[in-house]
Motif scaffolding. Structure first.
Motif, PDB file in Angstrom:
ATOM      1  N   LEU A   1       6.308  18.535 -45.016  1.00 26.83           N
ATOM      2  CA  LEU A   1       5.032  18.340 -44.947  1.00 26.83           C
ATOM      3  C   LEU A   1       4.779  17.273 -46.303  1.00 26.83           C
ATOM      4  O   LEU A   1       5.140  17.717 -47.293  1.00 26.83           O
ATOM      5  N   GLU A   2       4.169  16.428 -45.862  1.00 28.85           N
ATOM      6  CA  GLU A   2       3.800  15.287 -46.838  1.00 28.85           C
ATOM      7  C   GLU A   2       2.424  14.733 -46.853  1.00 28.85           C
ATOM      8  O   GLU A   2       2.043  14.584 -45.566  1.00 28.85           O
ATOM      9  N   TYR A   3       1.403  14.719 -47.644  1.00 29.86           N
ATOM     10  CA  TYR A   3       0.268  14.266 -47.632  1.00 29.86           C
ATOM     11  C   TYR A   3      -0.013  12.919 -48.446  1.00 29.86           C
ATOM     12  O   TYR A   3       0.450  12.700 -49.645  1.00 29.86           O
ATOM     13  N   LEU A   4      -0.901  12.063 -47.789  1.00 32.78           N
ATOM     14  CA  LEU A   4      -1.486  10.824 -48.406  1.00 32.78           C
ATOM     15  C   LEU A   4      -2.953  11.048 -48.821  1.00 32.78           C
ATOM     16  O   LEU A   4      -3.673  11.323 -47.899  1.00 32.78           O
ATOM     17  N   GLU A   5      -3.059  10.674 -50.161  1.00 27.65           N
ATOM     18  CA  GLU A   5      -4.766  10.528 -50.560  1.00 27.65           C
ATOM     19  C   GLU A   5      -5.231   9.596 -49.699  1.00 27.65           C
ATOM     20  O   GLU A   5      -4.800   8.335 -49.660  1.00 27.65           O
ATOM     21  N   MET A   6      -6.595  10.001 -49.535  1.00 25.20           N
ATOM     22  CA  MET A   6      -7.462   8.753 -48.698  1.00 25.20           C
ATOM     23  C   MET A   6      -8.474   8.282 -49.739  1.00 25.20           C
ATOM     24  O   MET A   6      -9.213   9.078 -50.270  1.00 25.20           O
ATOM     25  N   ASN A   7      -8.486   6.818 -49.923  1.00 28.40           N
ATOM     26  CA  ASN A   7      -9.490   6.381 -50.832  1.00 28.40           C
ATOM     27  C   ASN A   7      -9.659   4.780 -50.367  1.00 28.40           C
ATOM     28  O   ASN A   7      -8.714   4.041 -50.404  1.00 28.40           O
ATOM     29  N   PRO A   8     -10.606   4.371 -49.418  1.00 25.58           N
ATOM     30  CA  PRO A   8     -11.787   5.294 -49.380  1.00 25.58           C
ATOM     31  C   PRO A   8     -11.594   6.388 -48.286  1.00 25.58           C
ATOM     32  O   PRO A   8     -10.422   6.249 -47.373  1.00 25.58           O
ATOM     33  N   ILE A   9     -12.286   7.359 -48.258  1.00 25.29           N
ATOM     34  CA  ILE A   9     -12.515   8.480 -47.283  1.00 25.29           C
ATOM     35  C   ILE A   9     -12.687   7.991 -45.949  1.00 25.29           C
ATOM     36  O   ILE A   9     -12.347   8.261 -44.868  1.00 25.29           O
ATOM     37  N   ALA A  10     -13.741   7.289 -46.000  1.00 24.58           N
ATOM     38  CA  ALA A  10     -14.330   6.597 -44.810  1.00 24.58           C
ATOM     39  C   ALA A  10     -14.987   5.207 -45.214  1.00 24.58           C
ATOM     40  O   ALA A  10     -15.413   5.202 -46.308  1.00 24.58           O
ATOM     41  N   TYR A  11     -15.227   4.526 -44.053  1.00 25.15           N
ATOM     42  CA  TYR A  11     -16.054   3.280 -44.265  1.00 25.15           C
ATOM     43  C   TYR A  11     -16.861   2.857 -42.999  1.00 25.15           C
ATOM     44  O   TYR A  11     -16.479   3.317 -41.874  1.00 25.15           O
ATOM     45  N   PHE A  12     -18.027   2.561 -43.332  1.00 28.79           N
ATOM     46  CA  PHE A  12     -19.228   2.519 -42.146  1.00 28.79           C
ATOM     47  C   PHE A  12     -19.533   1.114 -41.922  1.00 28.79           C
ATOM     48  O   PHE A  12     -20.359   0.221 -42.944  1.00 28.79           O
ATOM     49  N   PRO A  13     -18.825   0.462 -41.192  1.00 29.56           N
ATOM     50  CA  PRO A  13     -19.275  -0.987 -40.859  1.00 29.56           C
ATOM     51  C   PRO A  13     -20.653  -1.008 -40.109  1.00 29.56           C
ATOM     52  O   PRO A  13     -21.029  -0.423 -39.664  1.00 29.56           O
TER      53      PRO A  13
ATOM     54  N   GLY B   1     -26.093  23.376 -44.811  1.00 27.40           N
ATOM     55  CA  GLY B   1     -25.122  23.388 -45.696  1.00 27.40           C
ATOM     56  C   GLY B   1     -23.953  22.511 -45.495  1.00 27.40           C
ATOM     57  O   GLY B   1     -23.229  22.400 -46.399  1.00 27.40           O
ATOM     58  N   PHE B   2     -23.725  21.945 -44.169  1.00 18.96           N
ATOM     59  CA  PHE B   2     -22.527  21.212 -43.817  1.00 18.96           C
ATOM     60  C   PHE B   2     -22.646  19.675 -44.343  1.00 18.96           C
ATOM     61  O   PHE B   2     -21.667  19.135 -44.552  1.00 18.96           O
ATOM     62  N   LEU B   3     -23.713  19.616 -45.100  1.00 17.84           N
ATOM     63  CA  LEU B   3     -23.791  18.261 -46.104  1.00 17.84           C
ATOM     64  C   LEU B   3     -22.882  18.285 -47.154  1.00 17.84           C
ATOM     65  O   LEU B   3     -22.637  17.370 -48.016  1.00 17.84           O
ATOM     66  N   MET B   4     -22.474  19.750 -47.581  1.00 17.81           N
ATOM     67  CA  MET B   4     -21.709  19.815 -48.953  1.00 17.81           C
ATOM     68  C   MET B   4     -20.312  19.261 -48.657  1.00 17.81           C
ATOM     69  O   MET B   4     -19.744  19.175 -49.642  1.00 17.81           O
ATOM     70  N   TRP B   5     -20.057  18.969 -47.324  1.00 16.41           N
ATOM     71  CA  TRP B   5     -18.620  18.239 -47.373  1.00 16.41           C
ATOM     72  C   TRP B   5     -18.808  16.886 -48.154  1.00 16.41           C
ATOM     73  O   TRP B   5     -17.608  16.510 -48.766  1.00 16.41           O
ATOM     74  N   HIS B   6     -19.822  16.300 -48.300  1.00 17.46           N
ATOM     75  CA  HIS B   6     -19.836  14.807 -49.230  1.00 17.46           C
ATOM     76  C   HIS B   6     -19.460  15.279 -50.564  1.00 17.46           C
ATOM     77  O   HIS B   6     -18.886  14.645 -51.505  1.00 17.46           O
ATOM     78  N   VAL B   7     -20.062  16.632 -50.954  1.00 15.65           N
ATOM     79  CA  VAL B   7     -19.944  17.010 -52.363  1.00 15.65           C
ATOM     80  C   VAL B   7     -18.488  17.257 -52.722  1.00 15.65           C
ATOM     81  O   VAL B   7     -17.735  16.894 -53.514  1.00 15.65           O
ATOM     82  N   VAL B   8     -17.799  18.101 -51.676  1.00 15.49           N
ATOM     83  CA  VAL B   8     -16.656  18.556 -51.824  1.00 15.49           C
ATOM     84  C   VAL B   8     -15.447  17.169 -51.781  1.00 15.49           C
ATOM     85  O   VAL B   8     -14.295  17.262 -52.536  1.00 15.49           O
ATOM     86  N   LEU B   9     -15.643  16.281 -51.035  1.00 13.97           N
ATOM     87  CA  LEU B   9     -15.022  15.203 -50.965  1.00 13.97           C
ATOM     88  C   LEU B   9     -15.022  14.314 -52.298  1.00 13.97           C
ATOM     89  O   LEU B   9     -13.795  14.005 -52.672  1.00 13.97           O
ATOM     90  N   HIS B  10     -16.069  14.290 -52.930  1.00 11.89           N
ATOM     91  CA  HIS B  10     -16.070  13.613 -54.135  1.00 11.89           C
ATOM     92  C   HIS B  10     -15.195  14.481 -55.263  1.00 11.89           C
ATOM     93  O   HIS B  10     -14.555  13.872 -56.220  1.00 11.89           O
ATOM     94  N   ARG B  11     -15.401  15.884 -55.252  1.00 11.88           N
ATOM     95  CA  ARG B  11     -14.810  16.586 -56.218  1.00 11.88           C
ATOM     96  C   ARG B  11     -13.400  16.614 -55.866  1.00 11.88           C
ATOM     97  O   ARG B  11     -12.413  16.862 -56.838  1.00 11.88           O
ATOM     98  N   HIS B  12     -12.880  17.019 -54.565  1.00 10.48           N
ATOM     99  CA  HIS B  12     -11.399  17.344 -54.119  1.00 10.48           C
ATOM    100  C   HIS B  12     -10.905  16.200 -53.619  1.00 10.48           C
ATOM    101  O   HIS B  12      -9.482  16.412 -53.246  1.00 10.48           O
ATOM    102  N   GLY B  13     -11.657  15.320 -52.713  1.00  8.28           N
ATOM    103  CA  GLY B  13     -10.943  14.279 -52.005  1.00  8.28           C
ATOM    104  C   GLY B  13     -10.321  14.684 -50.712  1.00  8.28           C
ATOM    105  O   GLY B  13     -10.856  16.005 -50.197  1.00  8.28           O
ATOM    106  N   ALA B  14      -9.705  14.056 -49.819  1.00 12.98           N
ATOM    107  CA  ALA B  14      -9.174  14.329 -48.552  1.00 12.98           C
ATOM    108  C   ALA B  14      -7.884  13.570 -48.305  1.00 12.98           C
ATOM    109  O   ALA B  14      -7.571  12.623 -48.865  1.00 12.98           O
ATOM    110  N   LYS B  15      -7.036  14.160 -47.602  1.00 12.64           N
ATOM    111  CA  LYS B  15      -5.801  13.592 -47.252  1.00 12.64           C
ATOM    112  C   LYS B  15      -5.480  13.752 -45.759  1.00 12.64           C
ATOM    113  O   LYS B  15      -5.878  14.348 -44.920  1.00 12.64           O
ATOM    114  N   ARG B  16      -4.420  12.858 -45.566  1.00 15.60           N
ATOM    115  CA  ARG B  16      -3.978  12.862 -44.282  1.00 15.60           C
ATOM    116  C   ARG B  16      -2.591  13.015 -44.255  1.00 15.60           C
ATOM    117  O   ARG B  16      -1.738  12.790 -45.188  1.00 15.60           O
ATOM    118  N   ALA B  17      -1.867  13.797 -43.346  1.00 18.68           N
ATOM    119  CA  ALA B  17      -0.393  14.143 -43.249  1.00 18.68           C
ATOM    120  C   ALA B  17       0.311  12.962 -42.739  1.00 18.68           C
ATOM    121  O   ALA B  17       0.021  12.521 -41.589  1.00 18.68           O
TER     122      ALA B  17
END
Length: 284
Positions: A81-93, A208-224
């Protein structure tokens, strides 16, 4: 002598594999039965949907698992298992051109939003900063046994959250978004992230599911690397490494009871397995 397993787990989704992995590492005799030829349930990557492409069936971006010790505890990196950090995590055109991104860095995200809606950039910064402490404590509570004492202790020593935050948690996230953000694209971006967990924007109590945005800034997101299924493949390999069994193409025909307790798993091909505990993977 017939093998009697400590646990038989029906279904090979990621929750079932996590349970089996910890049990196998602890020395218990465990077997997992998955009816499909691929492990992982919704955390699975298929290569036969679009020729030349690997497609994540369900899960694609991994967030929560990195707030837990699962990857380390089950030694998943040792199993490929290997993960890559996402940045940007999402982009909204935007239809008219341009757009804005959700970055790990809050200020970079606010600058990006400001190009579309300066007032929403200000509102977004305030939203993240006001929800941050509460979100961090809440996700910390998830790492403990779900008891009232543990829940209270997780928030001990913190000041009560603002009333606006409490209202936001208990109401629908659609209502909160419309009340605090103006630009339709920003509203859509916030709702899209919250909707990944399932509830519709109008569902009361889902704010409370809006907290995902807060979590993403604090901990980030990754793809395997190799797709989301790389996680569950590594989990299966870990289970086998620790002495457990993972059976693919193994649909269960029935579960037999004895003395009012689940006792045996019988597969459609007639093979029978006996266990001290039988768990449905869908309810792990």
């Amino acid at each position: 002598m017939k093998t009697i397993y400590d646990a038989l787990i029906v279904g090979g989704g990621h929750n079932a594999l996590t349970t089996a992995g910890y049990m196998a590492k602890a020395g218990y005799k465990v077997a997992v039965f998955e009816r499909r030829g691929a492990i992982g349930g919704a955390v699975c990557t298929e290569d036969n949907i679009l020729p030349g492409y690997k497609v994540d069936v369900g899960s694609g971006v991994h967030i929560m698992i990195h707030l837990t010790p699962v990857v380390r505890d089950l030694e998943l990196e040792m199993h490929g298992l290997e993960y890559l950090e996402m940045n940007p995590i999402a982009y909204f055109p935007l239809p008219e051109g341009g757009g804005f991104g959700l970055y790990r860095d809050l200020e970079q995200t606010c600058s990006s939003i400001a190009a579309v809606s300066p007032e929403d950039a200000v509102a977004y910064r305030k939203f993240v900063q006001s929800w941050d402490g509460f979100a961090d404590k809440l996700f910390s509570a998830f790492q403990k046994a779900p008891t009232p004492v543990n829940l209270i202790s997780s928030f001990a020593g913190t000041k009560p959250p603002e009333m606006d935050l409490l209202r936001g948690v208990v109401q629908s996230y659609g209502h909160y978004i419309r009340a605090h953000f103006k630009h339709p694209a920003v509203q859509s971006a916030l709702a899209w992230m919250a909707a990944q967990s399932g509830p519709a924007p109008h569902e009361i109590g889902a704010g409370g599911f809006l907290m995902w945005h807060v979590v993403l800034h604090r901990h980030g997101a990754k793809r395997a690397v190799g797709g989301s299924g790389a996680l569950t493949k590594a989990m299966a390999a870990s289970i086998e490494h620790f002495g457990g069994e993972v059976h693919l193409n193994a649909p269960v025909a029935r579960i037999e009871l004895e003395g009012g307790r689940a006792k045996r798993v019988i597969l459609t091909d007639g093979r029978t397995f006996e266990g001290r505990v039988i768990v449905s993977g869908a309810h792990v």
